[in-house]
Scaffold this active site. Structure first.
Site, PDB file in Angstrom:
ATOM      1  N   PHE A   7     -23.784  -4.613   5.203  1.00 21.70           N
ATOM      2  CA  PHE A   7     -23.202  -4.590   7.091  1.00 21.70           C
ATOM      3  C   PHE A   7     -24.525  -4.794   8.116  1.00 21.70           C
ATOM      4  O   PHE A   7     -23.946  -4.822   8.560  1.00 21.70           O
ATOM      5  CB  PHE A   7     -22.573  -3.637   6.688  1.00 21.70           C
ATOM      6  N   ASP A  58     -27.881   7.237  -2.741  1.00 21.22           N
ATOM      7  CA  ASP A  58     -26.601   6.657  -2.081  1.00 21.22           C
ATOM      8  C   ASP A  58     -25.878   7.645  -3.373  1.00 21.22           C
ATOM      9  O   ASP A  58     -26.743   7.526  -4.787  1.00 21.22           O
ATOM     10  CB  ASP A  58     -26.399   5.656  -2.841  1.00 21.22           C
ATOM     11  N   HIS A 131     -19.119   7.859   7.144  1.00 18.49           N
ATOM     12  CA  HIS A 131     -18.560   7.862   8.638  1.00 18.49           C
ATOM     13  C   HIS A 131     -17.854   8.817   8.574  1.00 18.49           C
ATOM     14  O   HIS A 131     -17.106   8.274   9.911  1.00 18.49           O
ATOM     15  CB  HIS A 131     -18.252   6.489   9.404  1.00 18.49           C
ATOM     16  N   HIS A 156     -27.334   3.627  12.572  1.00 15.94           N
ATOM     17  CA  HIS A 156     -26.558   2.216  11.799  1.00 15.94           C
ATOM     18  C   HIS A 156     -25.372   2.610  12.457  1.00 15.94           C
ATOM     19  O   HIS A 156     -24.245   3.532  12.433  1.00 15.94           O
ATOM     20  CB  HIS A 156     -26.961   1.681  10.177  1.00 15.94           C
ATOM     21  N   ASP A 157     -24.605   1.670  13.255  1.00 10.85           N
ATOM     22  CA  ASP A 157     -23.108   1.496  13.276  1.00 10.85           C
ATOM     23  C   ASP A 157     -22.723   2.325  14.645  1.00 10.85           C
ATOM     24  O   ASP A 157     -21.907   3.264  14.464  1.00 10.85           O
ATOM     25  CB  ASP A 157     -22.362   1.921  12.598  1.00 10.85           C
TER      26      ASP A 157
HETATM   27  N1  SAH Z   1     -27.195   0.216   4.529  1.00 12.46           N
HETATM   28  C1  SAH Z   1     -26.550  -0.460   3.494  1.00 12.46           C
HETATM   29  C2  SAH Z   1     -25.138  -0.022   3.720  1.00 12.46           C
HETATM   30  C3  SAH Z   1     -24.841   0.940   3.641  1.00 12.46           C
HETATM   31  S1  SAH Z   1     -23.350   1.486   3.370  1.00 12.46           S
HETATM   32  C4  SAH Z   1     -26.591  -2.089   3.878  1.00 12.46           C
HETATM   33  O1  SAH Z   1     -28.067  -2.831   3.988  1.00 12.46           O
HETATM   34  O2  SAH Z   1     -26.167  -3.317   3.418  1.00 12.46           O
HETATM   35  C5  SAH Z   1     -22.769   3.114   3.198  1.00 12.46           C
HETATM   36  C6  SAH Z   1     -23.689   4.100   2.043  1.00 12.46           C
HETATM   37  O3  SAH Z   1     -23.118   5.001   2.357  1.00 12.46           O
HETATM   38  C7  SAH Z   1     -22.182   3.793   0.822  1.00 12.46           C
HETATM   39  O4  SAH Z   1     -22.478   2.823  -0.064  1.00 12.46           O
HETATM   40  C8  SAH Z   1     -22.134   4.953   0.105  1.00 12.46           C
HETATM   41  O5  SAH Z   1     -21.713   5.324  -1.221  1.00 12.46           O
HETATM   42  C9  SAH Z   1     -22.988   5.702  -0.069  1.00 12.46           C
HETATM   43  N2  SAH Z   1     -22.151   7.006   0.748  1.00 12.46           N
HETATM   44  C10 SAH Z   1     -21.832   7.296   2.038  1.00 12.46           C
HETATM   45  N3  SAH Z   1     -21.606   9.241   2.139  1.00 12.46           N
HETATM   46  C11 SAH Z   1     -22.791   9.294   1.618  1.00 12.46           C
HETATM   47  C12 SAH Z   1     -23.416  10.447   0.529  1.00 12.46           C
HETATM   48  N4  SAH Z   1     -22.698  12.067   1.662  1.00 12.46           N
HETATM   49  N5  SAH Z   1     -24.229  10.568  -0.034  1.00 12.46           N
HETATM   50  C13 SAH Z   1     -24.590   9.993  -0.192  1.00 12.46           C
HETATM   51  N6  SAH Z   1     -24.688   8.550  -0.297  1.00 12.46           N
HETATM   52  C14 SAH Z   1     -23.360   7.835   0.770  1.00 12.46           C
HETATM   53 MG    MG Z   2     -23.426   0.421   8.537  1.00 14.36          MG
END
Ligand code: SAH
Ligand code: MG
Length: 197
Positions: A7, A58, A131, A156-157
């Site tokens: 993303f 993750d 998020h 990010h975001d």
């Molecule tokens: N940085 C990535 C995008 C991350 S998307 C890129 O560059 O493409 C968000 C990720 O956060 C997802 O894969 C999701 O599994 C992870 N995530 C969400 N909540 C989390 C948590 N509490 N602990 C660990 N990972 C988490």
């Molecule tokens: Mg993001």
């Protein structure tokens, strides 16, 4: 380098490399949110040259918006065997293909759990995980004190205008900005950037 799902915009990907280049002398980097490895591989391009490590955290079962029926669901990442969203096989495939395994250390765990055992001080913390407000605040609270003085917090975001996207990343960016612990370096595309004092 394989075509990695993710993303980040190309400009953000470049910016992440530039930010890490500014602080690599202070230590390694840790990101929350590996997904398929896009941001990790960008950081790794710097880590490889500068002899640093990219820790990437993750649980690999996706955020709320990745689940079946949600806006950002990708059916190719749904694991029929586990009956779950699962980005780990795709990430591992990319990791082997990119040959960056030497400088990337995947941590397969929930962010909060990983923070309890992680003791190293880091040069750059990249928050790109869940998020929901609870998850975002938790990521911020659990990890912010692991950034060394002069190091960076990058989120990010971050959308200052609620019409552009969800608020929790912006909320933690604001929390950091208003605290006495960080100096604001502004927003680039959707990357909120702050320096640990
Ligand atoms: N940085 C990535 C995008 C991350 S998307 C890129 O560059 O493409 C968000 C990720 O956060 C997802 O894969 C999701 O599994 C992870 N995530 C969400 N909540 C989390 C948590 N509490 N602990 C660990 N990972 C988490
Ligand atoms: Mg993001």
């Amino acid at each position: 380098m394989p075509d990695v799902k993710g993303f980040l915009s190309d400009k953000e990907a470049e910016k992440l490399q530039e930010l890490f280049l500014n602080v690599y002398h202070l230590g390694n980097i840790l990101e929350i949110g590996t997904y398929c490895g896009k941001s990790a591989f960008n950081f790794a391009k710097v880590a490889e040259r500068k002899n640093r490590i990219v820790y990437t955290v993750d649980h690999h079962t996706g955020s709320e918006e990745h689940q079946l029926g949600e806006e950002y669901h990708d059916e190719k990442l749904f694991d029929e065997r586990l009956n779950k969203f699962n980005t780990l096989p795709e990430f591992l495939n990319n990791l082997i293909f990119s040959k960056m395994g030497k400088c990337i250390v995947p941590i397969i765990a929930k962010s909060e759990k990983a923070s309890k055992i992680f003791e190293e001080k880091i040069a750059l913390l990249f928050i790109d995980g869940g998020h929901s407000l609870e998850t975002a605040i938790n990521d911020y609270e659990c990890w912010k004190n692991k950034i060394c003085s002069g190091g960076l917090l990058v989120i990010h975001d971050v959308f200052p205008n609620p019409q552009d996207g969800g608020r929790p990343p912006f909320e933690i960016y604001s929390l950091a900005k208003e605290s006495k612990e960080f100096k604001d370096h502004g927003i680039y595309e959707t990357l909120g950037m702050l320096e640990k004092i």
